[in-house]
Write a protein that holds these residues in place. Structure first.
Motif, PDB file in Angstrom:
ATOM      1  N   HIS A 189       0.783  -1.394   0.108  1.00 38.37           N
ATOM      2  CA  HIS A 189       0.093   0.199   0.140  1.00 38.37           C
ATOM      3  C   HIS A 189       0.917   1.122  -0.032  1.00 38.37           C
ATOM      4  CE1 HIS A 189      -3.530   2.593   0.792  1.00 38.37           C
ATOM      5  NE2 HIS A 189      -2.716   3.221   1.864  1.00 38.37           N
ATOM      6  N   GLU A 190       1.904   1.270   0.656  1.00 38.53           N
ATOM      7  CA  GLU A 190       2.796   2.494   1.044  1.00 38.53           C
ATOM      8  C   GLU A 190       3.505   2.520  -0.541  1.00 38.53           C
ATOM      9  OE1 GLU A 190       6.911   4.028   3.369  1.00 38.53           O
ATOM     10  OE2 GLU A 190       5.877   2.070   3.866  1.00 38.53           O
ATOM     11  N   LYS A 191       4.087   1.531  -1.120  1.00 36.75           N
ATOM     12  CA  LYS A 191       4.598   1.605  -2.562  1.00 36.75           C
ATOM     13  C   LYS A 191       3.796   2.099  -3.579  1.00 36.75           C
ATOM     14  CE  LYS A 191       8.081  -1.955  -1.495  1.00 36.75           C
ATOM     15  NZ  LYS A 191       8.663  -3.410  -1.783  1.00 36.75           N
ATOM     16  N   ILE A 192       2.726   1.564  -3.399  1.00 34.90           N
ATOM     17  CA  ILE A 192       1.709   2.119  -4.603  1.00 34.90           C
ATOM     18  C   ILE A 192       1.286   3.635  -4.325  1.00 34.90           C
ATOM     19  CG2 ILE A 192      -0.651   1.792  -5.079  1.00 34.90           C
ATOM     20  CD1 ILE A 192      -0.328  -1.227  -4.932  1.00 34.90           C
ATOM     21  N   GLY A 193       1.227   3.939  -3.018  1.00 36.53           N
ATOM     22  CA  GLY A 193       0.927   5.500  -2.544  1.00 36.53           C
ATOM     23  C   GLY A 193       2.038   6.259  -3.367  1.00 36.53           C
TER      24      GLY A 193
ATOM     25  N   GLN B 288       4.243  14.091 -11.563  1.00 34.02           N
ATOM     26  CA  GLN B 288       4.533  14.091 -13.385  1.00 34.02           C
ATOM     27  C   GLN B 288       3.524  14.607 -14.209  1.00 34.02           C
ATOM     28  OE1 GLN B 288       5.943  10.160 -13.922  1.00 34.02           O
ATOM     29  NE2 GLN B 288       8.036  10.293 -13.035  1.00 34.02           N
ATOM     30  N   ASP B 289       2.379  14.341 -13.892  1.00 31.36           N
ATOM     31  CA  ASP B 289       1.551  14.588 -14.584  1.00 31.36           C
ATOM     32  C   ASP B 289       0.931  16.207 -14.244  1.00 31.36           C
ATOM     33  OD1 ASP B 289       0.671  12.312 -15.521  1.00 31.36           O
ATOM     34  OD2 ASP B 289      -1.117  11.705 -14.176  1.00 31.36           O
ATOM     35  N   GLU B 290       1.436  16.938 -13.175  1.00 27.10           N
ATOM     36  CA  GLU B 290       1.112  18.163 -12.934  1.00 27.10           C
ATOM     37  C   GLU B 290       2.191  19.002 -13.609  1.00 27.10           C
ATOM     38  OE1 GLU B 290       0.894  19.110  -8.752  1.00 27.10           O
ATOM     39  OE2 GLU B 290      -0.665  17.923  -8.343  1.00 27.10           O
ATOM     40  N   ASP B 291       3.562  18.440 -13.637  1.00 24.15           N
ATOM     41  CA  ASP B 291       4.647  19.002 -14.198  1.00 24.15           C
ATOM     42  C   ASP B 291       4.312  19.116 -15.761  1.00 24.15           C
ATOM     43  OD1 ASP B 291       5.864  19.448 -11.665  1.00 24.15           O
ATOM     44  OD2 ASP B 291       7.405  17.895 -12.159  1.00 24.15           O
ATOM     45  N   LEU B 292       3.895  17.997 -16.341  1.00 25.97           N
ATOM     46  CA  LEU B 292       3.375  17.901 -17.603  1.00 25.97           C
ATOM     47  C   LEU B 292       2.588  18.871 -18.080  1.00 25.97           C
ATOM     48  CD1 LEU B 292       4.041  16.518 -20.514  1.00 25.97           C
ATOM     49  CD2 LEU B 292       2.414  14.972 -19.769  1.00 25.97           C
ATOM     50  N   MET B 293       1.494  19.127 -17.217  1.00 24.62           N
ATOM     51  CA  MET B 293       0.446  20.060 -17.470  1.00 24.62           C
ATOM     52  C   MET B 293       0.951  21.382 -17.507  1.00 24.62           C
ATOM     53  SD  MET B 293      -2.298  18.335 -18.437  1.00 24.62           S
ATOM     54  CE  MET B 293      -3.351  19.339 -18.327  1.00 24.62           C
ATOM     55  N   LYS B 294       1.819  21.739 -16.559  1.00 23.96           N
ATOM     56  CA  LYS B 294       2.464  23.104 -16.574  1.00 23.96           C
ATOM     57  C   LYS B 294       3.406  23.260 -17.686  1.00 23.96           C
ATOM     58  CE  LYS B 294       2.583  23.535 -11.413  1.00 23.96           C
ATOM     59  NZ  LYS B 294       3.648  23.235 -10.314  1.00 23.96           N
ATOM     60  N   ASN B 295       4.047  22.377 -18.012  1.00 20.10           N
ATOM     61  CA  ASN B 295       4.823  22.793 -19.442  1.00 20.10           C
ATOM     62  C   ASN B 295       3.997  22.891 -20.370  1.00 20.10           C
ATOM     63  OD1 ASN B 295       7.201  22.422 -17.761  1.00 20.10           O
ATOM     64  ND2 ASN B 295       7.494  20.435 -18.118  1.00 20.10           N
ATOM     65  N   MET B 296       3.201  22.057 -20.554  1.00 20.70           N
ATOM     66  CA  MET B 296       2.169  22.467 -21.812  1.00 20.70           C
ATOM     67  C   MET B 296       1.416  23.715 -21.827  1.00 20.70           C
ATOM     68  SD  MET B 296       0.676  18.476 -22.153  1.00 20.70           S
ATOM     69  CE  MET B 296      -0.579  18.907 -23.544  1.00 20.70           C
ATOM     70  N   SER B 297       1.072  24.185 -20.920  1.00 20.41           N
ATOM     71  CA  SER B 297       0.238  25.358 -20.679  1.00 20.41           C
ATOM     72  C   SER B 297       1.350  26.732 -20.833  1.00 20.41           C
ATOM     73  CB  SER B 297      -0.570  25.640 -19.121  1.00 20.41           C
ATOM     74  OG  SER B 297       0.409  25.544 -18.232  1.00 20.41           O
ATOM     75  N   SER B 298       2.832  26.452 -20.736  1.00 16.15           N
ATOM     76  CA  SER B 298       3.799  27.574 -20.506  1.00 16.15           C
ATOM     77  C   SER B 298       4.075  27.842 -22.255  1.00 16.15           C
ATOM     78  CB  SER B 298       5.021  27.258 -20.012  1.00 16.15           C
ATOM     79  OG  SER B 298       4.650  26.737 -18.572  1.00 16.15           O
TER      80      SER B 298
ATOM     81  N   LEU C 274       1.843   6.498  -6.999  1.00 16.20           N
ATOM     82  CA  LEU C 274       0.807   7.193  -7.502  1.00 16.20           C
ATOM     83  C   LEU C 274       0.999   8.670  -7.275  1.00 16.20           C
ATOM     84  CD1 LEU C 274      -2.264   5.104  -6.425  1.00 16.20           C
ATOM     85  CD2 LEU C 274      -1.483   5.628  -8.766  1.00 16.20           C
ATOM     86  N   THR C 275       1.836   9.156  -6.090  1.00 17.90           N
ATOM     87  CA  THR C 275       2.313  10.289  -5.758  1.00 17.90           C
ATOM     88  C   THR C 275       3.153  11.039  -6.814  1.00 17.90           C
ATOM     89  OG1 THR C 275       1.601  10.027  -3.194  1.00 17.90           O
ATOM     90  CG2 THR C 275       2.991  11.948  -4.030  1.00 17.90           C
ATOM     91  N   ALA C 276       4.062  10.291  -7.023  1.00 12.90           N
ATOM     92  CA  ALA C 276       5.154  10.483  -8.083  1.00 12.90           C
ATOM     93  C   ALA C 276       4.547  10.599  -9.423  1.00 12.90           C
ATOM     94  CB  ALA C 276       6.240   9.242  -8.314  1.00 12.90           C
ATOM     95  N   MET C 277       3.572   9.867  -9.891  1.00  9.68           N
ATOM     96  CA  MET C 277       3.229   9.854 -11.200  1.00  9.68           C
ATOM     97  C   MET C 277       1.979  11.136 -11.279  1.00  9.68           C
ATOM     98  SD  MET C 277       1.822   6.005 -11.757  1.00  9.68           S
ATOM     99  CE  MET C 277       0.704   6.055 -13.204  1.00  9.68           C
ATOM    100  N   SER C 278       1.262  11.609 -10.137  1.00 14.06           N
ATOM    101  CA  SER C 278       0.343  12.765  -9.949  1.00 14.06           C
ATOM    102  C   SER C 278       1.558  13.895 -10.223  1.00 14.06           C
ATOM    103  CB  SER C 278      -0.243  12.698  -8.763  1.00 14.06           C
ATOM    104  OG  SER C 278      -0.957  13.817  -8.687  1.00 14.06           O
TER     105      SER C 278
END
Length: 92
Positions: free
Chosen positions: A69-73, A82-92, A76-80
């Motif tokens: 459960h800890e490893k999955i959490g 990365q998604d936020e960073d990708l969205m910021k880069n796309m909107s810049s 998922l946090t790391a993936m989230s």
């Protein structure tokens, strides 16, 4: 941070996140209990107390369940993030 300094909309978001966290932890506990019980305790009880082997099995089962459960959490946090960073880069 003092909750009085947070806007009502943000307070509602925080409360919803807290409620979701409680629900997810409750679900984790229920699933872990069911899985470890089925795996470690025979359907017909021969004694009122758990045997040493059953206790060891339950300890290991719970430890593995919580570790995964800890490893999955973390993943998922790391993936989230990365998604936020990708969205910021796309909107810049």
């Amino acid at each position: 941070m003092d909750m009085s300094q947070i806007s009502p909309a943000d307070q509602a978001k925080v409360q919803l996140m807290q409620e979701m966290e409680i629900e997810m932890m409750s679900d984790l506990y229920n699933r872990m209990t069911n899985v470890c019980h089925k795996k470690c305790i025979p359907p017909r009880y021969s004694e009122s107390e758990l045997g040493k082997g059953e206790m060891v099995c339950i300890d290991r089962c719970v430890a593995k369940y919580l570790d995964i459960h800890e490893k999955i959490g973390k993943k998922l946090t790391a993936m989230s993030m990365q998604d936020e960073d990708l969205m910021k880069n796309m909107s810049s």
